[in-house]
Design a protein around this motif. Structure first.
Motif, mmCIF file in Angstrom:
data_model
loop_
_atom_site.group_PDB
_atom_site.id
_atom_site.type_symbol
_atom_site.label_atom_id
_atom_site.label_comp_id
_atom_site.label_asym_id
_atom_site.label_seq_id
_atom_site.Cartn_x
_atom_site.Cartn_y
_atom_site.Cartn_z
ATOM 1 N N ILE A 248 -25.555 -35.357 59.220
ATOM 2 C CA ILE A 248 -27.005 -35.206 59.077
ATOM 3 C C ILE A 248 -27.322 -34.638 57.699
ATOM 4 C CG2 ILE A 248 -29.070 -34.037 59.946
ATOM 5 C CD1 ILE A 248 -27.780 -34.042 62.708
ATOM 6 N N MET A 249 -28.147 -35.348 56.937
ATOM 7 C CA MET A 249 -28.603 -34.873 55.632
ATOM 8 C C MET A 249 -30.073 -34.495 55.732
ATOM 9 S SD MET A 249 -28.601 -36.802 51.897
ATOM 10 C CE MET A 249 -29.769 -38.076 52.372
ATOM 11 N N ILE A 250 -30.404 -33.285 55.277
ATOM 12 C CA ILE A 250 -31.799 -32.834 55.224
ATOM 13 C C ILE A 250 -32.126 -32.568 53.754
ATOM 14 C CG2 ILE A 250 -33.462 -31.108 55.980
ATOM 15 C CD1 ILE A 250 -31.705 -30.651 58.453
ATOM 16 N N LEU A 251 -32.954 -33.427 53.178
ATOM 17 C CA LEU A 251 -33.292 -33.338 51.756
ATOM 18 C C LEU A 251 -34.697 -32.776 51.595
ATOM 19 C CD1 LEU A 251 -32.451 -35.819 48.954
ATOM 20 C CD2 LEU A 251 -34.840 -35.099 49.216
ATOM 21 N N ILE A 252 -34.828 -31.743 50.740
ATOM 22 C CA ILE A 252 -36.129 -31.112 50.485
ATOM 23 C C ILE A 252 -36.464 -31.291 49.016
ATOM 24 C CG2 ILE A 252 -37.505 -29.016 50.695
ATOM 25 C CD1 ILE A 252 -34.249 -28.772 52.364
ATOM 26 N N THR A 253 -37.630 -31.884 48.728
ATOM 27 C CA THR A 253 -38.041 -32.107 47.339
ATOM 28 C C THR A 253 -39.543 -31.900 47.188
ATOM 29 O OG1 THR A 253 -38.018 -33.694 45.509
ATOM 30 C CG2 THR A 253 -38.377 -34.591 47.721
ATOM 31 N N ASP A 254 -39.972 -31.605 45.950
ATOM 32 C CA ASP A 254 -41.400 -31.370 45.722
ATOM 33 C C ASP A 254 -42.014 -32.368 44.744
ATOM 34 O OD1 ASP A 254 -40.456 -30.507 43.229
ATOM 35 O OD2 ASP A 254 -42.029 -28.985 43.075
ATOM 36 N N GLY A 255 -41.293 -33.430 44.377
ATOM 37 C CA GLY A 255 -41.875 -34.362 43.419
ATOM 38 C C GLY A 255 -41.191 -35.711 43.418
ATOM 39 N N VAL B 44 -42.772 -31.807 49.699
ATOM 40 C CA VAL B 44 -43.757 -30.749 49.494
ATOM 41 C C VAL B 44 -44.606 -31.116 48.276
ATOM 42 C CG1 VAL B 44 -44.111 -28.253 49.270
ATOM 43 C CG2 VAL B 44 -42.000 -29.120 50.295
ATOM 44 N N ALA B 45 -45.908 -30.820 48.348
ATOM 45 C CA ALA B 45 -46.831 -30.908 47.212
ATOM 46 C C ALA B 45 -46.859 -32.308 46.598
ATOM 47 C CB ALA B 45 -46.488 -29.842 46.177
ATOM 48 N N TRP B 46 -46.140 -32.518 45.486
ATOM 49 C CA TRP B 46 -46.227 -33.775 44.741
ATOM 50 C C TRP B 46 -45.141 -34.783 45.119
ATOM 51 C CZ3 TRP B 46 -46.406 -28.933 42.374
ATOM 52 C CH2 TRP B 46 -47.691 -28.525 41.980
ATOM 53 N N ALA B 47 -44.462 -34.562 46.208
ATOM 54 C CA ALA B 47 -43.427 -35.518 46.636
ATOM 55 C C ALA B 47 -44.060 -36.878 46.944
ATOM 56 C CB ALA B 47 -42.692 -34.989 47.861
ATOM 57 N N ALA B 48 -43.346 -37.952 46.588
ATOM 58 C CA ALA B 48 -43.867 -39.309 46.780
ATOM 59 C C ALA B 48 -43.554 -39.815 48.181
ATOM 60 C CB ALA B 48 -43.256 -40.245 45.736
ATOM 61 N N GLN B 49 -44.594 -40.229 48.901
ATOM 62 C CA GLN B 49 -44.427 -40.663 50.279
ATOM 63 C C GLN B 49 -43.500 -41.870 50.389
ATOM 64 O OE1 GLN B 49 -45.729 -38.965 52.898
ATOM 65 N NE2 GLN B 49 -44.539 -40.285 54.250
ATOM 66 N N ASP B 50 -43.604 -42.819 49.445
ATOM 67 C CA ASP B 50 -42.752 -44.004 49.523
ATOM 68 C C ASP B 50 -41.275 -43.649 49.353
ATOM 69 O OD1 ASP B 50 -43.391 -43.328 46.831
ATOM 70 O OD2 ASP B 50 -42.677 -45.289 46.161
ATOM 71 N N GLU B 51 -40.987 -42.649 48.514
ATOM 72 C CA GLU B 51 -39.603 -42.216 48.345
ATOM 73 C C GLU B 51 -39.097 -41.465 49.573
ATOM 74 O OE1 GLU B 51 -39.206 -41.838 43.495
ATOM 75 O OE2 GLU B 51 -39.240 -40.007 44.714
#
Length: 666
Positions: free
Chosen positions: A584-591, A616-623
């Motif tokens: 299981i990979m849990i990736l957290i990003t803000d852009g 979070v914040a400016w993360a891209a939904q498509d990505e």
């Protein structure tokens, strides 16, 4: 007495009490496990909010302790998200804070904490003593006492000693004569669906010529249950399936089960270390129905005795208990009753036949709820295994009871003897019942024996299978069977303060899992333009060490190359994952990433990595959707600011468990 928001039911010794919750307990940090019935390490007050008894302004509640449950279902209710849990040793109920008639409630609460705890009664703080003083106060403090004792109600508080387990209600047993009468009546009402064993025991009874069908005018006598009957397949009284739903007002022993679980184990003459290569906690469900006949019942006992000898019973090896089932199940002896093969074999020889129908589903439900407990010798670190012996076919349904047992981490094996002939299959209530029940449908968990005379031939094959811990895959639950790799964005846009919030989010998820070198393992990667392995799966094998390691991760700062980070995690973390672990990979990003995420994510998915993305914040939904495993909506999350990350802790864990429990069993 007033209690704080963070007080868990398991910390309070009193079996029933009324308490006052303060305002402000509706907070995710006060965790709740279950729905309607809650695991005892839930916050009492937040559970009361979840159940709708009080709201966030606080108020009085009535708390009743009940027995442990085989599974707790998470849900979202009244603004509180509760978590799911496979099993726990103690539960509690919350209701409106009104005294029950005839019950006296304590003015102070006794805590199991080793530290002195201030408890408020009215406006005056009272210190709960520690050590021996706690035990003494516990013996003498007023506790709820029922005005009358009702046999059919839930366990009510009685005079309490220092060992709360002694308040467990004593089981009741059903006289064998009553069961015999009921079976005889059932046999007379449905004569066409019964099969008679040849009482002379001539050769193998698998041939159709020996499966005589009773006529309606046949005289059936139960004084000597030698002519054993095939079950009444259509009798509505015996088709009702034993479900795992908890019913208010019922104790574990008020469901019609008879049990000997409360019997103290006899003093052992000797304790064997046993076979260290076969450390399993094993329960045999022994067929005691009338259909089996007396002599076949003896063959079954000889088989169990041979298995006990072949296993090498001992404290450092396998432990074995036996539950006999007919109309209702009862424990002959539990895991801790006998600690060597000799004593166990002597005990097996003394078992007498119960009689009745062949209610396997009810027996599996009983074992799931009652057998594998600490009080009965369950060791925790040893796989839980149930071997079901069935003569022919069950007289009730097994699918639901088996599913609940598997989800509790129990490995179910079936040994079926003399299965239904082609002409008898119309009498089987649940076709393919073995495949619906066993841990996996690949043939490893089921053995069919054509004749009782051939049962001795499967002793060694069965022992080899139950001792093969690497293949006991149902020992695994959603909380103890994964390698979880966190891929953490350490780019400049995150900032030091928000990075600490991310680490708290990672810690909050990690601490919900059972962490060890054989259970769930945790690893972490931080990335900017570059990548850094913070710690690998095999670095830390205790929960405290993992949480400390997360806290020590230092903020890096830089760009955002998420695609490269996914590839790095695949190579440095998941390529070294154990074969029997879910990755299981849990990736957290803000852009948005500076590089492509789709190709690395697809490669990870192909290699069996289940990916969750948290933006979070400016993360891209498509990505986020490209990174997440399908379906996207269950594997990708987005929050507008870092302080709201905590909202997804419960949901993430619940999704991980839901996905685990829905896995195919082939």
């Amino acid at each position: 007495p007033q209690i704080d928001c963070d007080v868990k039911a398991g910390k309070i010794i009193n079996p029933e009490f009324i308490a006052k919750c303060p305002p402000g307990c509706q907070d995710v940090k006060y965790r709740v496990y279950g729905t309607d019935i809650y695991a005892s390490f839930s916050s009492v007050c937040n559970a009361a909010i979840h159940s709708g008894i009080i709201d966030n302004t606080g108020g009085k509640i009535l708390v009743q302790k009940v027995a442990g449950h085989s599974g707790y279902r998470g849900s979202f209710s009244n603004g509180v998200r509760s978590l799911s849990l496979p099993r726990w040793r103690e539960s509690f109920l919350v209701s409106e804070g009104k005294p029950r008639k005839g019950v006296t409630y304590p003015s102070t609460l006794e805590y199991s904490s080793s530290k002195s705890t201030a408890v408020k009664s009215g406006n005056d703080p009272v210190n709960v003593p520690t050590g021996d003083a706690v035990r003494k106060e516990y013996q003498t403090s007023p506790v709820p006492t029922p005005a009358t004792q009702m046999a059919t109600t839930a366990p009510t508080p009685t005079t309490t000693t220092t060992d709360p387990s002694t308040t467990t209600p004593k089981p009741t047993t059903t006289p064998a004569t009553t069961r015999s009468t009921a079976v005889a009546a059932a046999a007379k009402t449905r004569p066409g669906l019964h099969r008679v064993r040849d009482t002379a025991f001539r050769g193998s009874s698998t041939s159709a010529s020996n499966r005589n069908i009773l006529r309606s005018n046949t005289g059936i006598q139960r004084q000597e249950p030698v002519a054993a009957f095939r079950r009444a397949a259509g009798s509505p009284a015996h088709l009702a399936m034993e479900t795992d739903l908890w019913k208010p007002g019922l104790s574990l022993f008020d469901t019609g089960f008879s049990s000997k679980e409360e019997l103290n184990p006899k003093p052992l003459e000797s304790i064997s270390q046993g076979n260290p290569n076969c450390k399993v906690d094993l329960s045999f469900l022994m067929d005691g129905s009338w259909s089996i006949g007396k002599r076949r019942f003896q063959l079954q006992k000889q088989f169990l005795s041979n298995v006990a000898q072949a296993l090498g019973i001992g404290s450092a090896g396998p432990l074995m208990g036996i539950v006999q089932y007919g109309d209702d199940p009862s424990t002959e002896f539990n895991l801790k009753t006998y600690a060597n093969s000799k004593d166990l074999r002597n005990a097996i020889e003394k078992i007498s036949q119960k009689g009745g129908l062949s209610n396997v589903g009810k027996a599996l439900s009983f074992v799931n709820k009652n057998f594998f407990s600490d009080a009965n010798g369950n060791r925790g670190g040893a796989p839980n295994v149930v071997v079901v012996m069935v003569d022919g076919w069950p007289t009730d349904r097994v699918e639901e009871a088996s599913r609940l047992a598997r989800e509790s981490g129990i490995n179910i094996f079936f040994v079926t003897i003399e299965a239904a002939a082609e002409s008898e299959k119309q009498n089987v209530i649940e076709p393919n019942f073995v495949d619906k029940a066993v841990c996996r449908t690949n043939g490893f968990y089921s053995i069919n024996v054509p004749s009782w005379f051939g049962l001795h031939k499967v002793v060694q094959p069965l022992v080899k299978r139950v001792c093969d811990s690497d293949r006991l895959v149902c020992s695994k639950t959603c909380l103890n069977s994964a390698d979880i790799g966190f891929v953490i964005d350490g780019s400049s846009s995150v900032g030091t303060s928000n990075f600490r919030t991310v680490l708290q989010f990672v810690a909050n998820i990690s601490k919900e899992f059972e962490i060890s070198d054989t259970d769930t393992r945790i690893g972490a990667v931080q990335y900017t333009y570059e990548q850094r392995l913070e710690f690998s799966f095999d670095k830390y094998n205790t929960k405290q060490d993992v949480l400390s390691a997360i806290k020590r991760i230092s903020y890096w700062s830089g760009g955002t190359s998420t695609g490269a980070a996914i590839s790095y995690a695949s190579e440095q973390l998941f390529s070294k994952s154990k074969p029997n672990k879910r990755k299981i990979m849990i990736l957290i990003t803000d852009g948005r990433s500076y590089d492509d995420v789709r190709v690395p994510a697809m490669a990870a998915h192909r290699n069996g990595v289940i990916a969750y993305s948290v933006g979070v914040a400016w993360a891209a939904q498509d990505e986020l959707e490209a990174i997440a495993t399908d379906p996207d909506k269950e594997h990708s999350f987005f929050v507008d600011e870092f302080d709201n990350l905590y909202r997804f802790v419960n949901q993430l864990i619940q999704n991980i468990c839901t996905e685990f429990n829905s896995q195919p069993r082939n």
